[in-house]
Design an enzyme around this catalytic site. Sequence first.
Site, PDB file in Angstrom:
ATOM      1  N   THR A 125       0.687  -8.165 -35.675  1.00 22.25           N
ATOM      2  CA  THR A 125       0.854  -8.699 -34.324  1.00 22.25           C
ATOM      3  C   THR A 125       2.239  -8.404 -33.760  1.00 22.25           C
ATOM      4  O   THR A 125       3.184  -8.166 -34.531  1.00 22.25           O
ATOM      5  CB  THR A 125       0.674 -10.241 -34.352  1.00 22.25           C
ATOM      6  OG1 THR A 125       0.643 -10.742 -33.020  1.00 22.25           O
ATOM      7  CG2 THR A 125       1.793 -10.941 -35.094  1.00 22.25           C
TER       8      THR A 125
ATOM      9  N   GLY B 142       0.559 -19.515 -33.688  1.00 19.83           N
ATOM     10  CA  GLY B 142       0.947 -19.403 -35.084  1.00 19.83           C
ATOM     11  C   GLY B 142       1.540 -20.668 -35.669  1.00 19.83           C
ATOM     12  O   GLY B 142       1.337 -20.980 -36.850  1.00 19.83           O
TER      13      GLY B 142
ATOM     14  N   THR C 202      -5.942 -15.858 -35.566  1.00 14.63           N
ATOM     15  CA  THR C 202      -5.202 -15.519 -34.354  1.00 14.63           C
ATOM     16  C   THR C 202      -5.011 -16.810 -33.562  1.00 14.63           C
ATOM     17  O   THR C 202      -5.742 -17.771 -33.763  1.00 14.63           O
ATOM     18  CB  THR C 202      -5.972 -14.499 -33.487  1.00 14.63           C
ATOM     19  OG1 THR C 202      -7.247 -15.057 -33.145  1.00 14.63           O
ATOM     20  CG2 THR C 202      -6.181 -13.193 -34.204  1.00 14.63           C
ATOM     21  N   GLY C 203      -4.064 -16.799 -32.650  1.00 15.22           N
ATOM     22  CA  GLY C 203      -3.804 -17.995 -31.845  1.00 15.22           C
ATOM     23  C   GLY C 203      -2.414 -18.530 -32.133  1.00 15.22           C
ATOM     24  O   GLY C 203      -1.592 -17.830 -32.734  1.00 15.22           O
TER      25      GLY C 203
ATOM     26  N   ARG D 195      11.892 -15.201 -33.627  1.00 17.43           N
ATOM     27  CA  ARG D 195      10.772 -16.123 -33.909  1.00 17.43           C
ATOM     28  C   ARG D 195       9.735 -15.401 -34.785  1.00 17.43           C
ATOM     29  O   ARG D 195       9.353 -14.263 -34.529  1.00 17.43           O
ATOM     30  CB  ARG D 195      10.119 -16.566 -32.595  1.00 17.43           C
ATOM     31  CG  ARG D 195       8.888 -17.479 -32.774  1.00 17.43           C
ATOM     32  CD  ARG D 195       7.578 -16.712 -32.739  1.00 17.43           C
ATOM     33  NE  ARG D 195       6.420 -17.589 -32.803  1.00 17.43           N
ATOM     34  CZ  ARG D 195       5.172 -17.158 -32.912  1.00 17.43           C
ATOM     35  NH1 ARG D 195       4.912 -15.866 -32.955  1.00 17.43           N
ATOM     36  NH2 ARG D 195       4.178 -18.005 -32.977  1.00 17.43           N
ATOM     37  N   VAL D 196       9.319 -16.064 -35.836  1.00 21.66           N
ATOM     38  CA  VAL D 196       8.295 -15.517 -36.718  1.00 21.66           C
ATOM     39  C   VAL D 196       7.085 -16.429 -36.629  1.00 21.66           C
ATOM     40  O   VAL D 196       7.211 -17.653 -36.723  1.00 21.66           O
ATOM     41  CB  VAL D 196       8.814 -15.443 -38.169  1.00 21.66           C
ATOM     42  CG1 VAL D 196       7.699 -15.043 -39.120  1.00 21.66           C
ATOM     43  CG2 VAL D 196       9.966 -14.450 -38.267  1.00 21.66           C
ATOM     44  N   GLY D 197       5.927 -15.843 -36.434  1.00 22.40           N
ATOM     45  CA  GLY D 197       4.698 -16.635 -36.340  1.00 22.40           C
ATOM     46  C   GLY D 197       4.011 -16.770 -37.687  1.00 22.40           C
ATOM     47  O   GLY D 197       4.627 -16.644 -38.753  1.00 22.40           O
ATOM     48  N   ASP D 198       2.729 -17.017 -37.633  1.00 20.03           N
ATOM     49  CA  ASP D 198       1.946 -17.209 -38.858  1.00 20.03           C
ATOM     50  C   ASP D 198       1.527 -15.892 -39.505  1.00 20.03           C
ATOM     51  O   ASP D 198       1.291 -15.833 -40.712  1.00 20.03           O
ATOM     52  CB  ASP D 198       0.683 -18.024 -38.544  1.00 20.03           C
ATOM     53  CG  ASP D 198      -0.190 -17.334 -37.496  1.00 20.03           C
ATOM     54  OD1 ASP D 198       0.374 -16.754 -36.536  1.00 20.03           O
ATOM     55  OD2 ASP D 198      -1.421 -17.370 -37.630  1.00 20.03           O
TER      56      ASP D 198
ATOM     57  N   THR E 269      -3.432 -10.692 -31.595  1.00 16.67           N
ATOM     58  CA  THR E 269      -3.108 -10.325 -32.962  1.00 16.67           C
ATOM     59  C   THR E 269      -4.367  -9.638 -33.429  1.00 16.67           C
ATOM     60  O   THR E 269      -5.429  -9.862 -32.872  1.00 16.67           O
ATOM     61  CB  THR E 269      -2.925 -11.611 -33.801  1.00 16.67           C
ATOM     62  OG1 THR E 269      -1.755 -12.279 -33.374  1.00 16.67           O
ATOM     63  CG2 THR E 269      -2.836 -11.352 -35.285  1.00 16.67           C
TER      64      THR E 269
ATOM     65  N   SER F 271      -0.803  -6.679 -27.579  1.00 12.33           N
ATOM     66  CA  SER F 271      -0.615  -7.797 -28.503  1.00 12.33           C
ATOM     67  C   SER F 271      -0.232  -7.354 -29.908  1.00 12.33           C
ATOM     68  O   SER F 271       0.007  -8.194 -30.770  1.00 12.33           O
ATOM     69  CB  SER F 271      -1.905  -8.620 -28.569  1.00 12.33           C
ATOM     70  OG  SER F 271      -2.952  -7.848 -29.095  1.00 12.33           O
TER      71      SER F 271
HETATM   72  N1  ASP Z   1      -0.747 -15.845 -34.208  1.00 12.53           N
HETATM   73  C1  ASP Z   1       0.167 -15.030 -33.445  1.00 12.53           C
HETATM   74  C2  ASP Z   1       1.537 -15.630 -33.529  1.00 12.53           C
HETATM   75  O1  ASP Z   1       1.655 -16.834 -33.431  1.00 12.53           O
HETATM   76  C3  ASP Z   1      -0.154 -14.866 -32.009  1.00 12.53           C
HETATM   77  C4  ASP Z   1      -1.583 -14.689 -31.634  1.00 12.53           C
HETATM   78  O2  ASP Z   1      -2.461 -14.528 -32.448  1.00 12.53           O
HETATM   79  O3  ASP Z   1      -1.857 -14.665 -30.435  1.00 12.53           O
HETATM   80  O4  ASP Z   1       2.483 -14.890 -33.619  1.00 12.53           O
END
Ligand code: ASP
Length: 349
Positions: free
Chosen positions: A218, A254, A251-252, A228-231, A200, A81
């Site tokens: 992450t 984004g 985490t989770g 793609r860019v997450g949080d 993450t 991850s």
């Molecule tokens: N927060 C991360 C993202 O959206 C992924 C994750 O934490 O599982 O890129």
Amino acid sequence: MRSAFNRRRFMGTTAAASLGTLAIGASAPKPVGDKRPIVIASGNGLRAVEKAMDLVHKGSDPLDAAIEGVAIVEADPNDHSVGLGGLPNEEGVVELDAAVMHGPTHGGGSVASIRNIVHPAAVARVVMQRTRHCLLVGEGALKFARAHGFPEVNLLTDEARQIWLHWKETHDSNDDWLPAPKETVAAFIRETLAHRITGTIHCSALDTHGDLGCTTTTSGLAFKIPGRVGDSPILGAGLYLDNEVGSAGSTGLGEANLLNLASYLVVEGMRRGLHPKDAIMETCKRIATTSVRDPGRRRSDGKTSFGVSFYAVNKKGEYAGGSIYPGGSMAVHDGETARVIGCDALYDK
Ligand code: ASP
């Protein structure tokens, strides 16, 4: 197949790369203070909090300590991850996101969609220190990392490639990829693909002077759309801190944090005097309320269709972890011992 020989070779290569890389931008330790330090990290972060606390005890800057903590997971080819061994995008290319925030200077830096760099959190620190910007992305981020001496490494381990290939061959029965016969598919591939893979690592450190530093790093959502860019690299979404208040990260999914600037919300809750646990629950409620306006993010029972977790520590050293759904965990080091504890949840199922 999994190969001990290959893993050892990877470890050797990355251990050497890690050593040089982590010194780039790190400050010299200073005398330790008399306040009780706390280091917290997301679920997979026990080794991270141990390493970060060891450095805090030696007088490291809290951000440097957090970066070295998460670097252990970034360099671990068996963690799919984050960093090396992270699962790639839909084209089989590993793209990493990371950010840092530094309490004493209220500095922040981040990199998004960066390729070939094992320690993107350390690159984010240099973005903070050696540019007037907060965020560099893609090719520009990689060129910047190269310019500062970060070595390039192929981040796609053979194991991650095999997981990706099986996903590629099976996710659309109308395309022309033919999956390998079921009985030949290794158990680790089936186990990894049984659920949508997320993951993450966030780490926040409160040092012996009461100063904060934090980072989130992450490989993002597995098999994401390239670019793609997450949080995680977005200050305020995947992490935030204010040295007068506290530090938080997530985490989770984004997108949920991007749409709610959620880590900022947690810190602002703590600024209003909420305990980290209550600030997190208030944020989970906000996400649960706003997200279900989108039918695509709503379950048939009306609850949100995804999970998000938060980890927060305040200036006094109070900490908590919390999630929308049960099952989350966090690692904590209180200066004496490190342990993993469960996160409280907004919903029971
Ligand atoms: N927060 C991360 C993202 O959206 C992924 C994750 O934490 O599982 O890129």
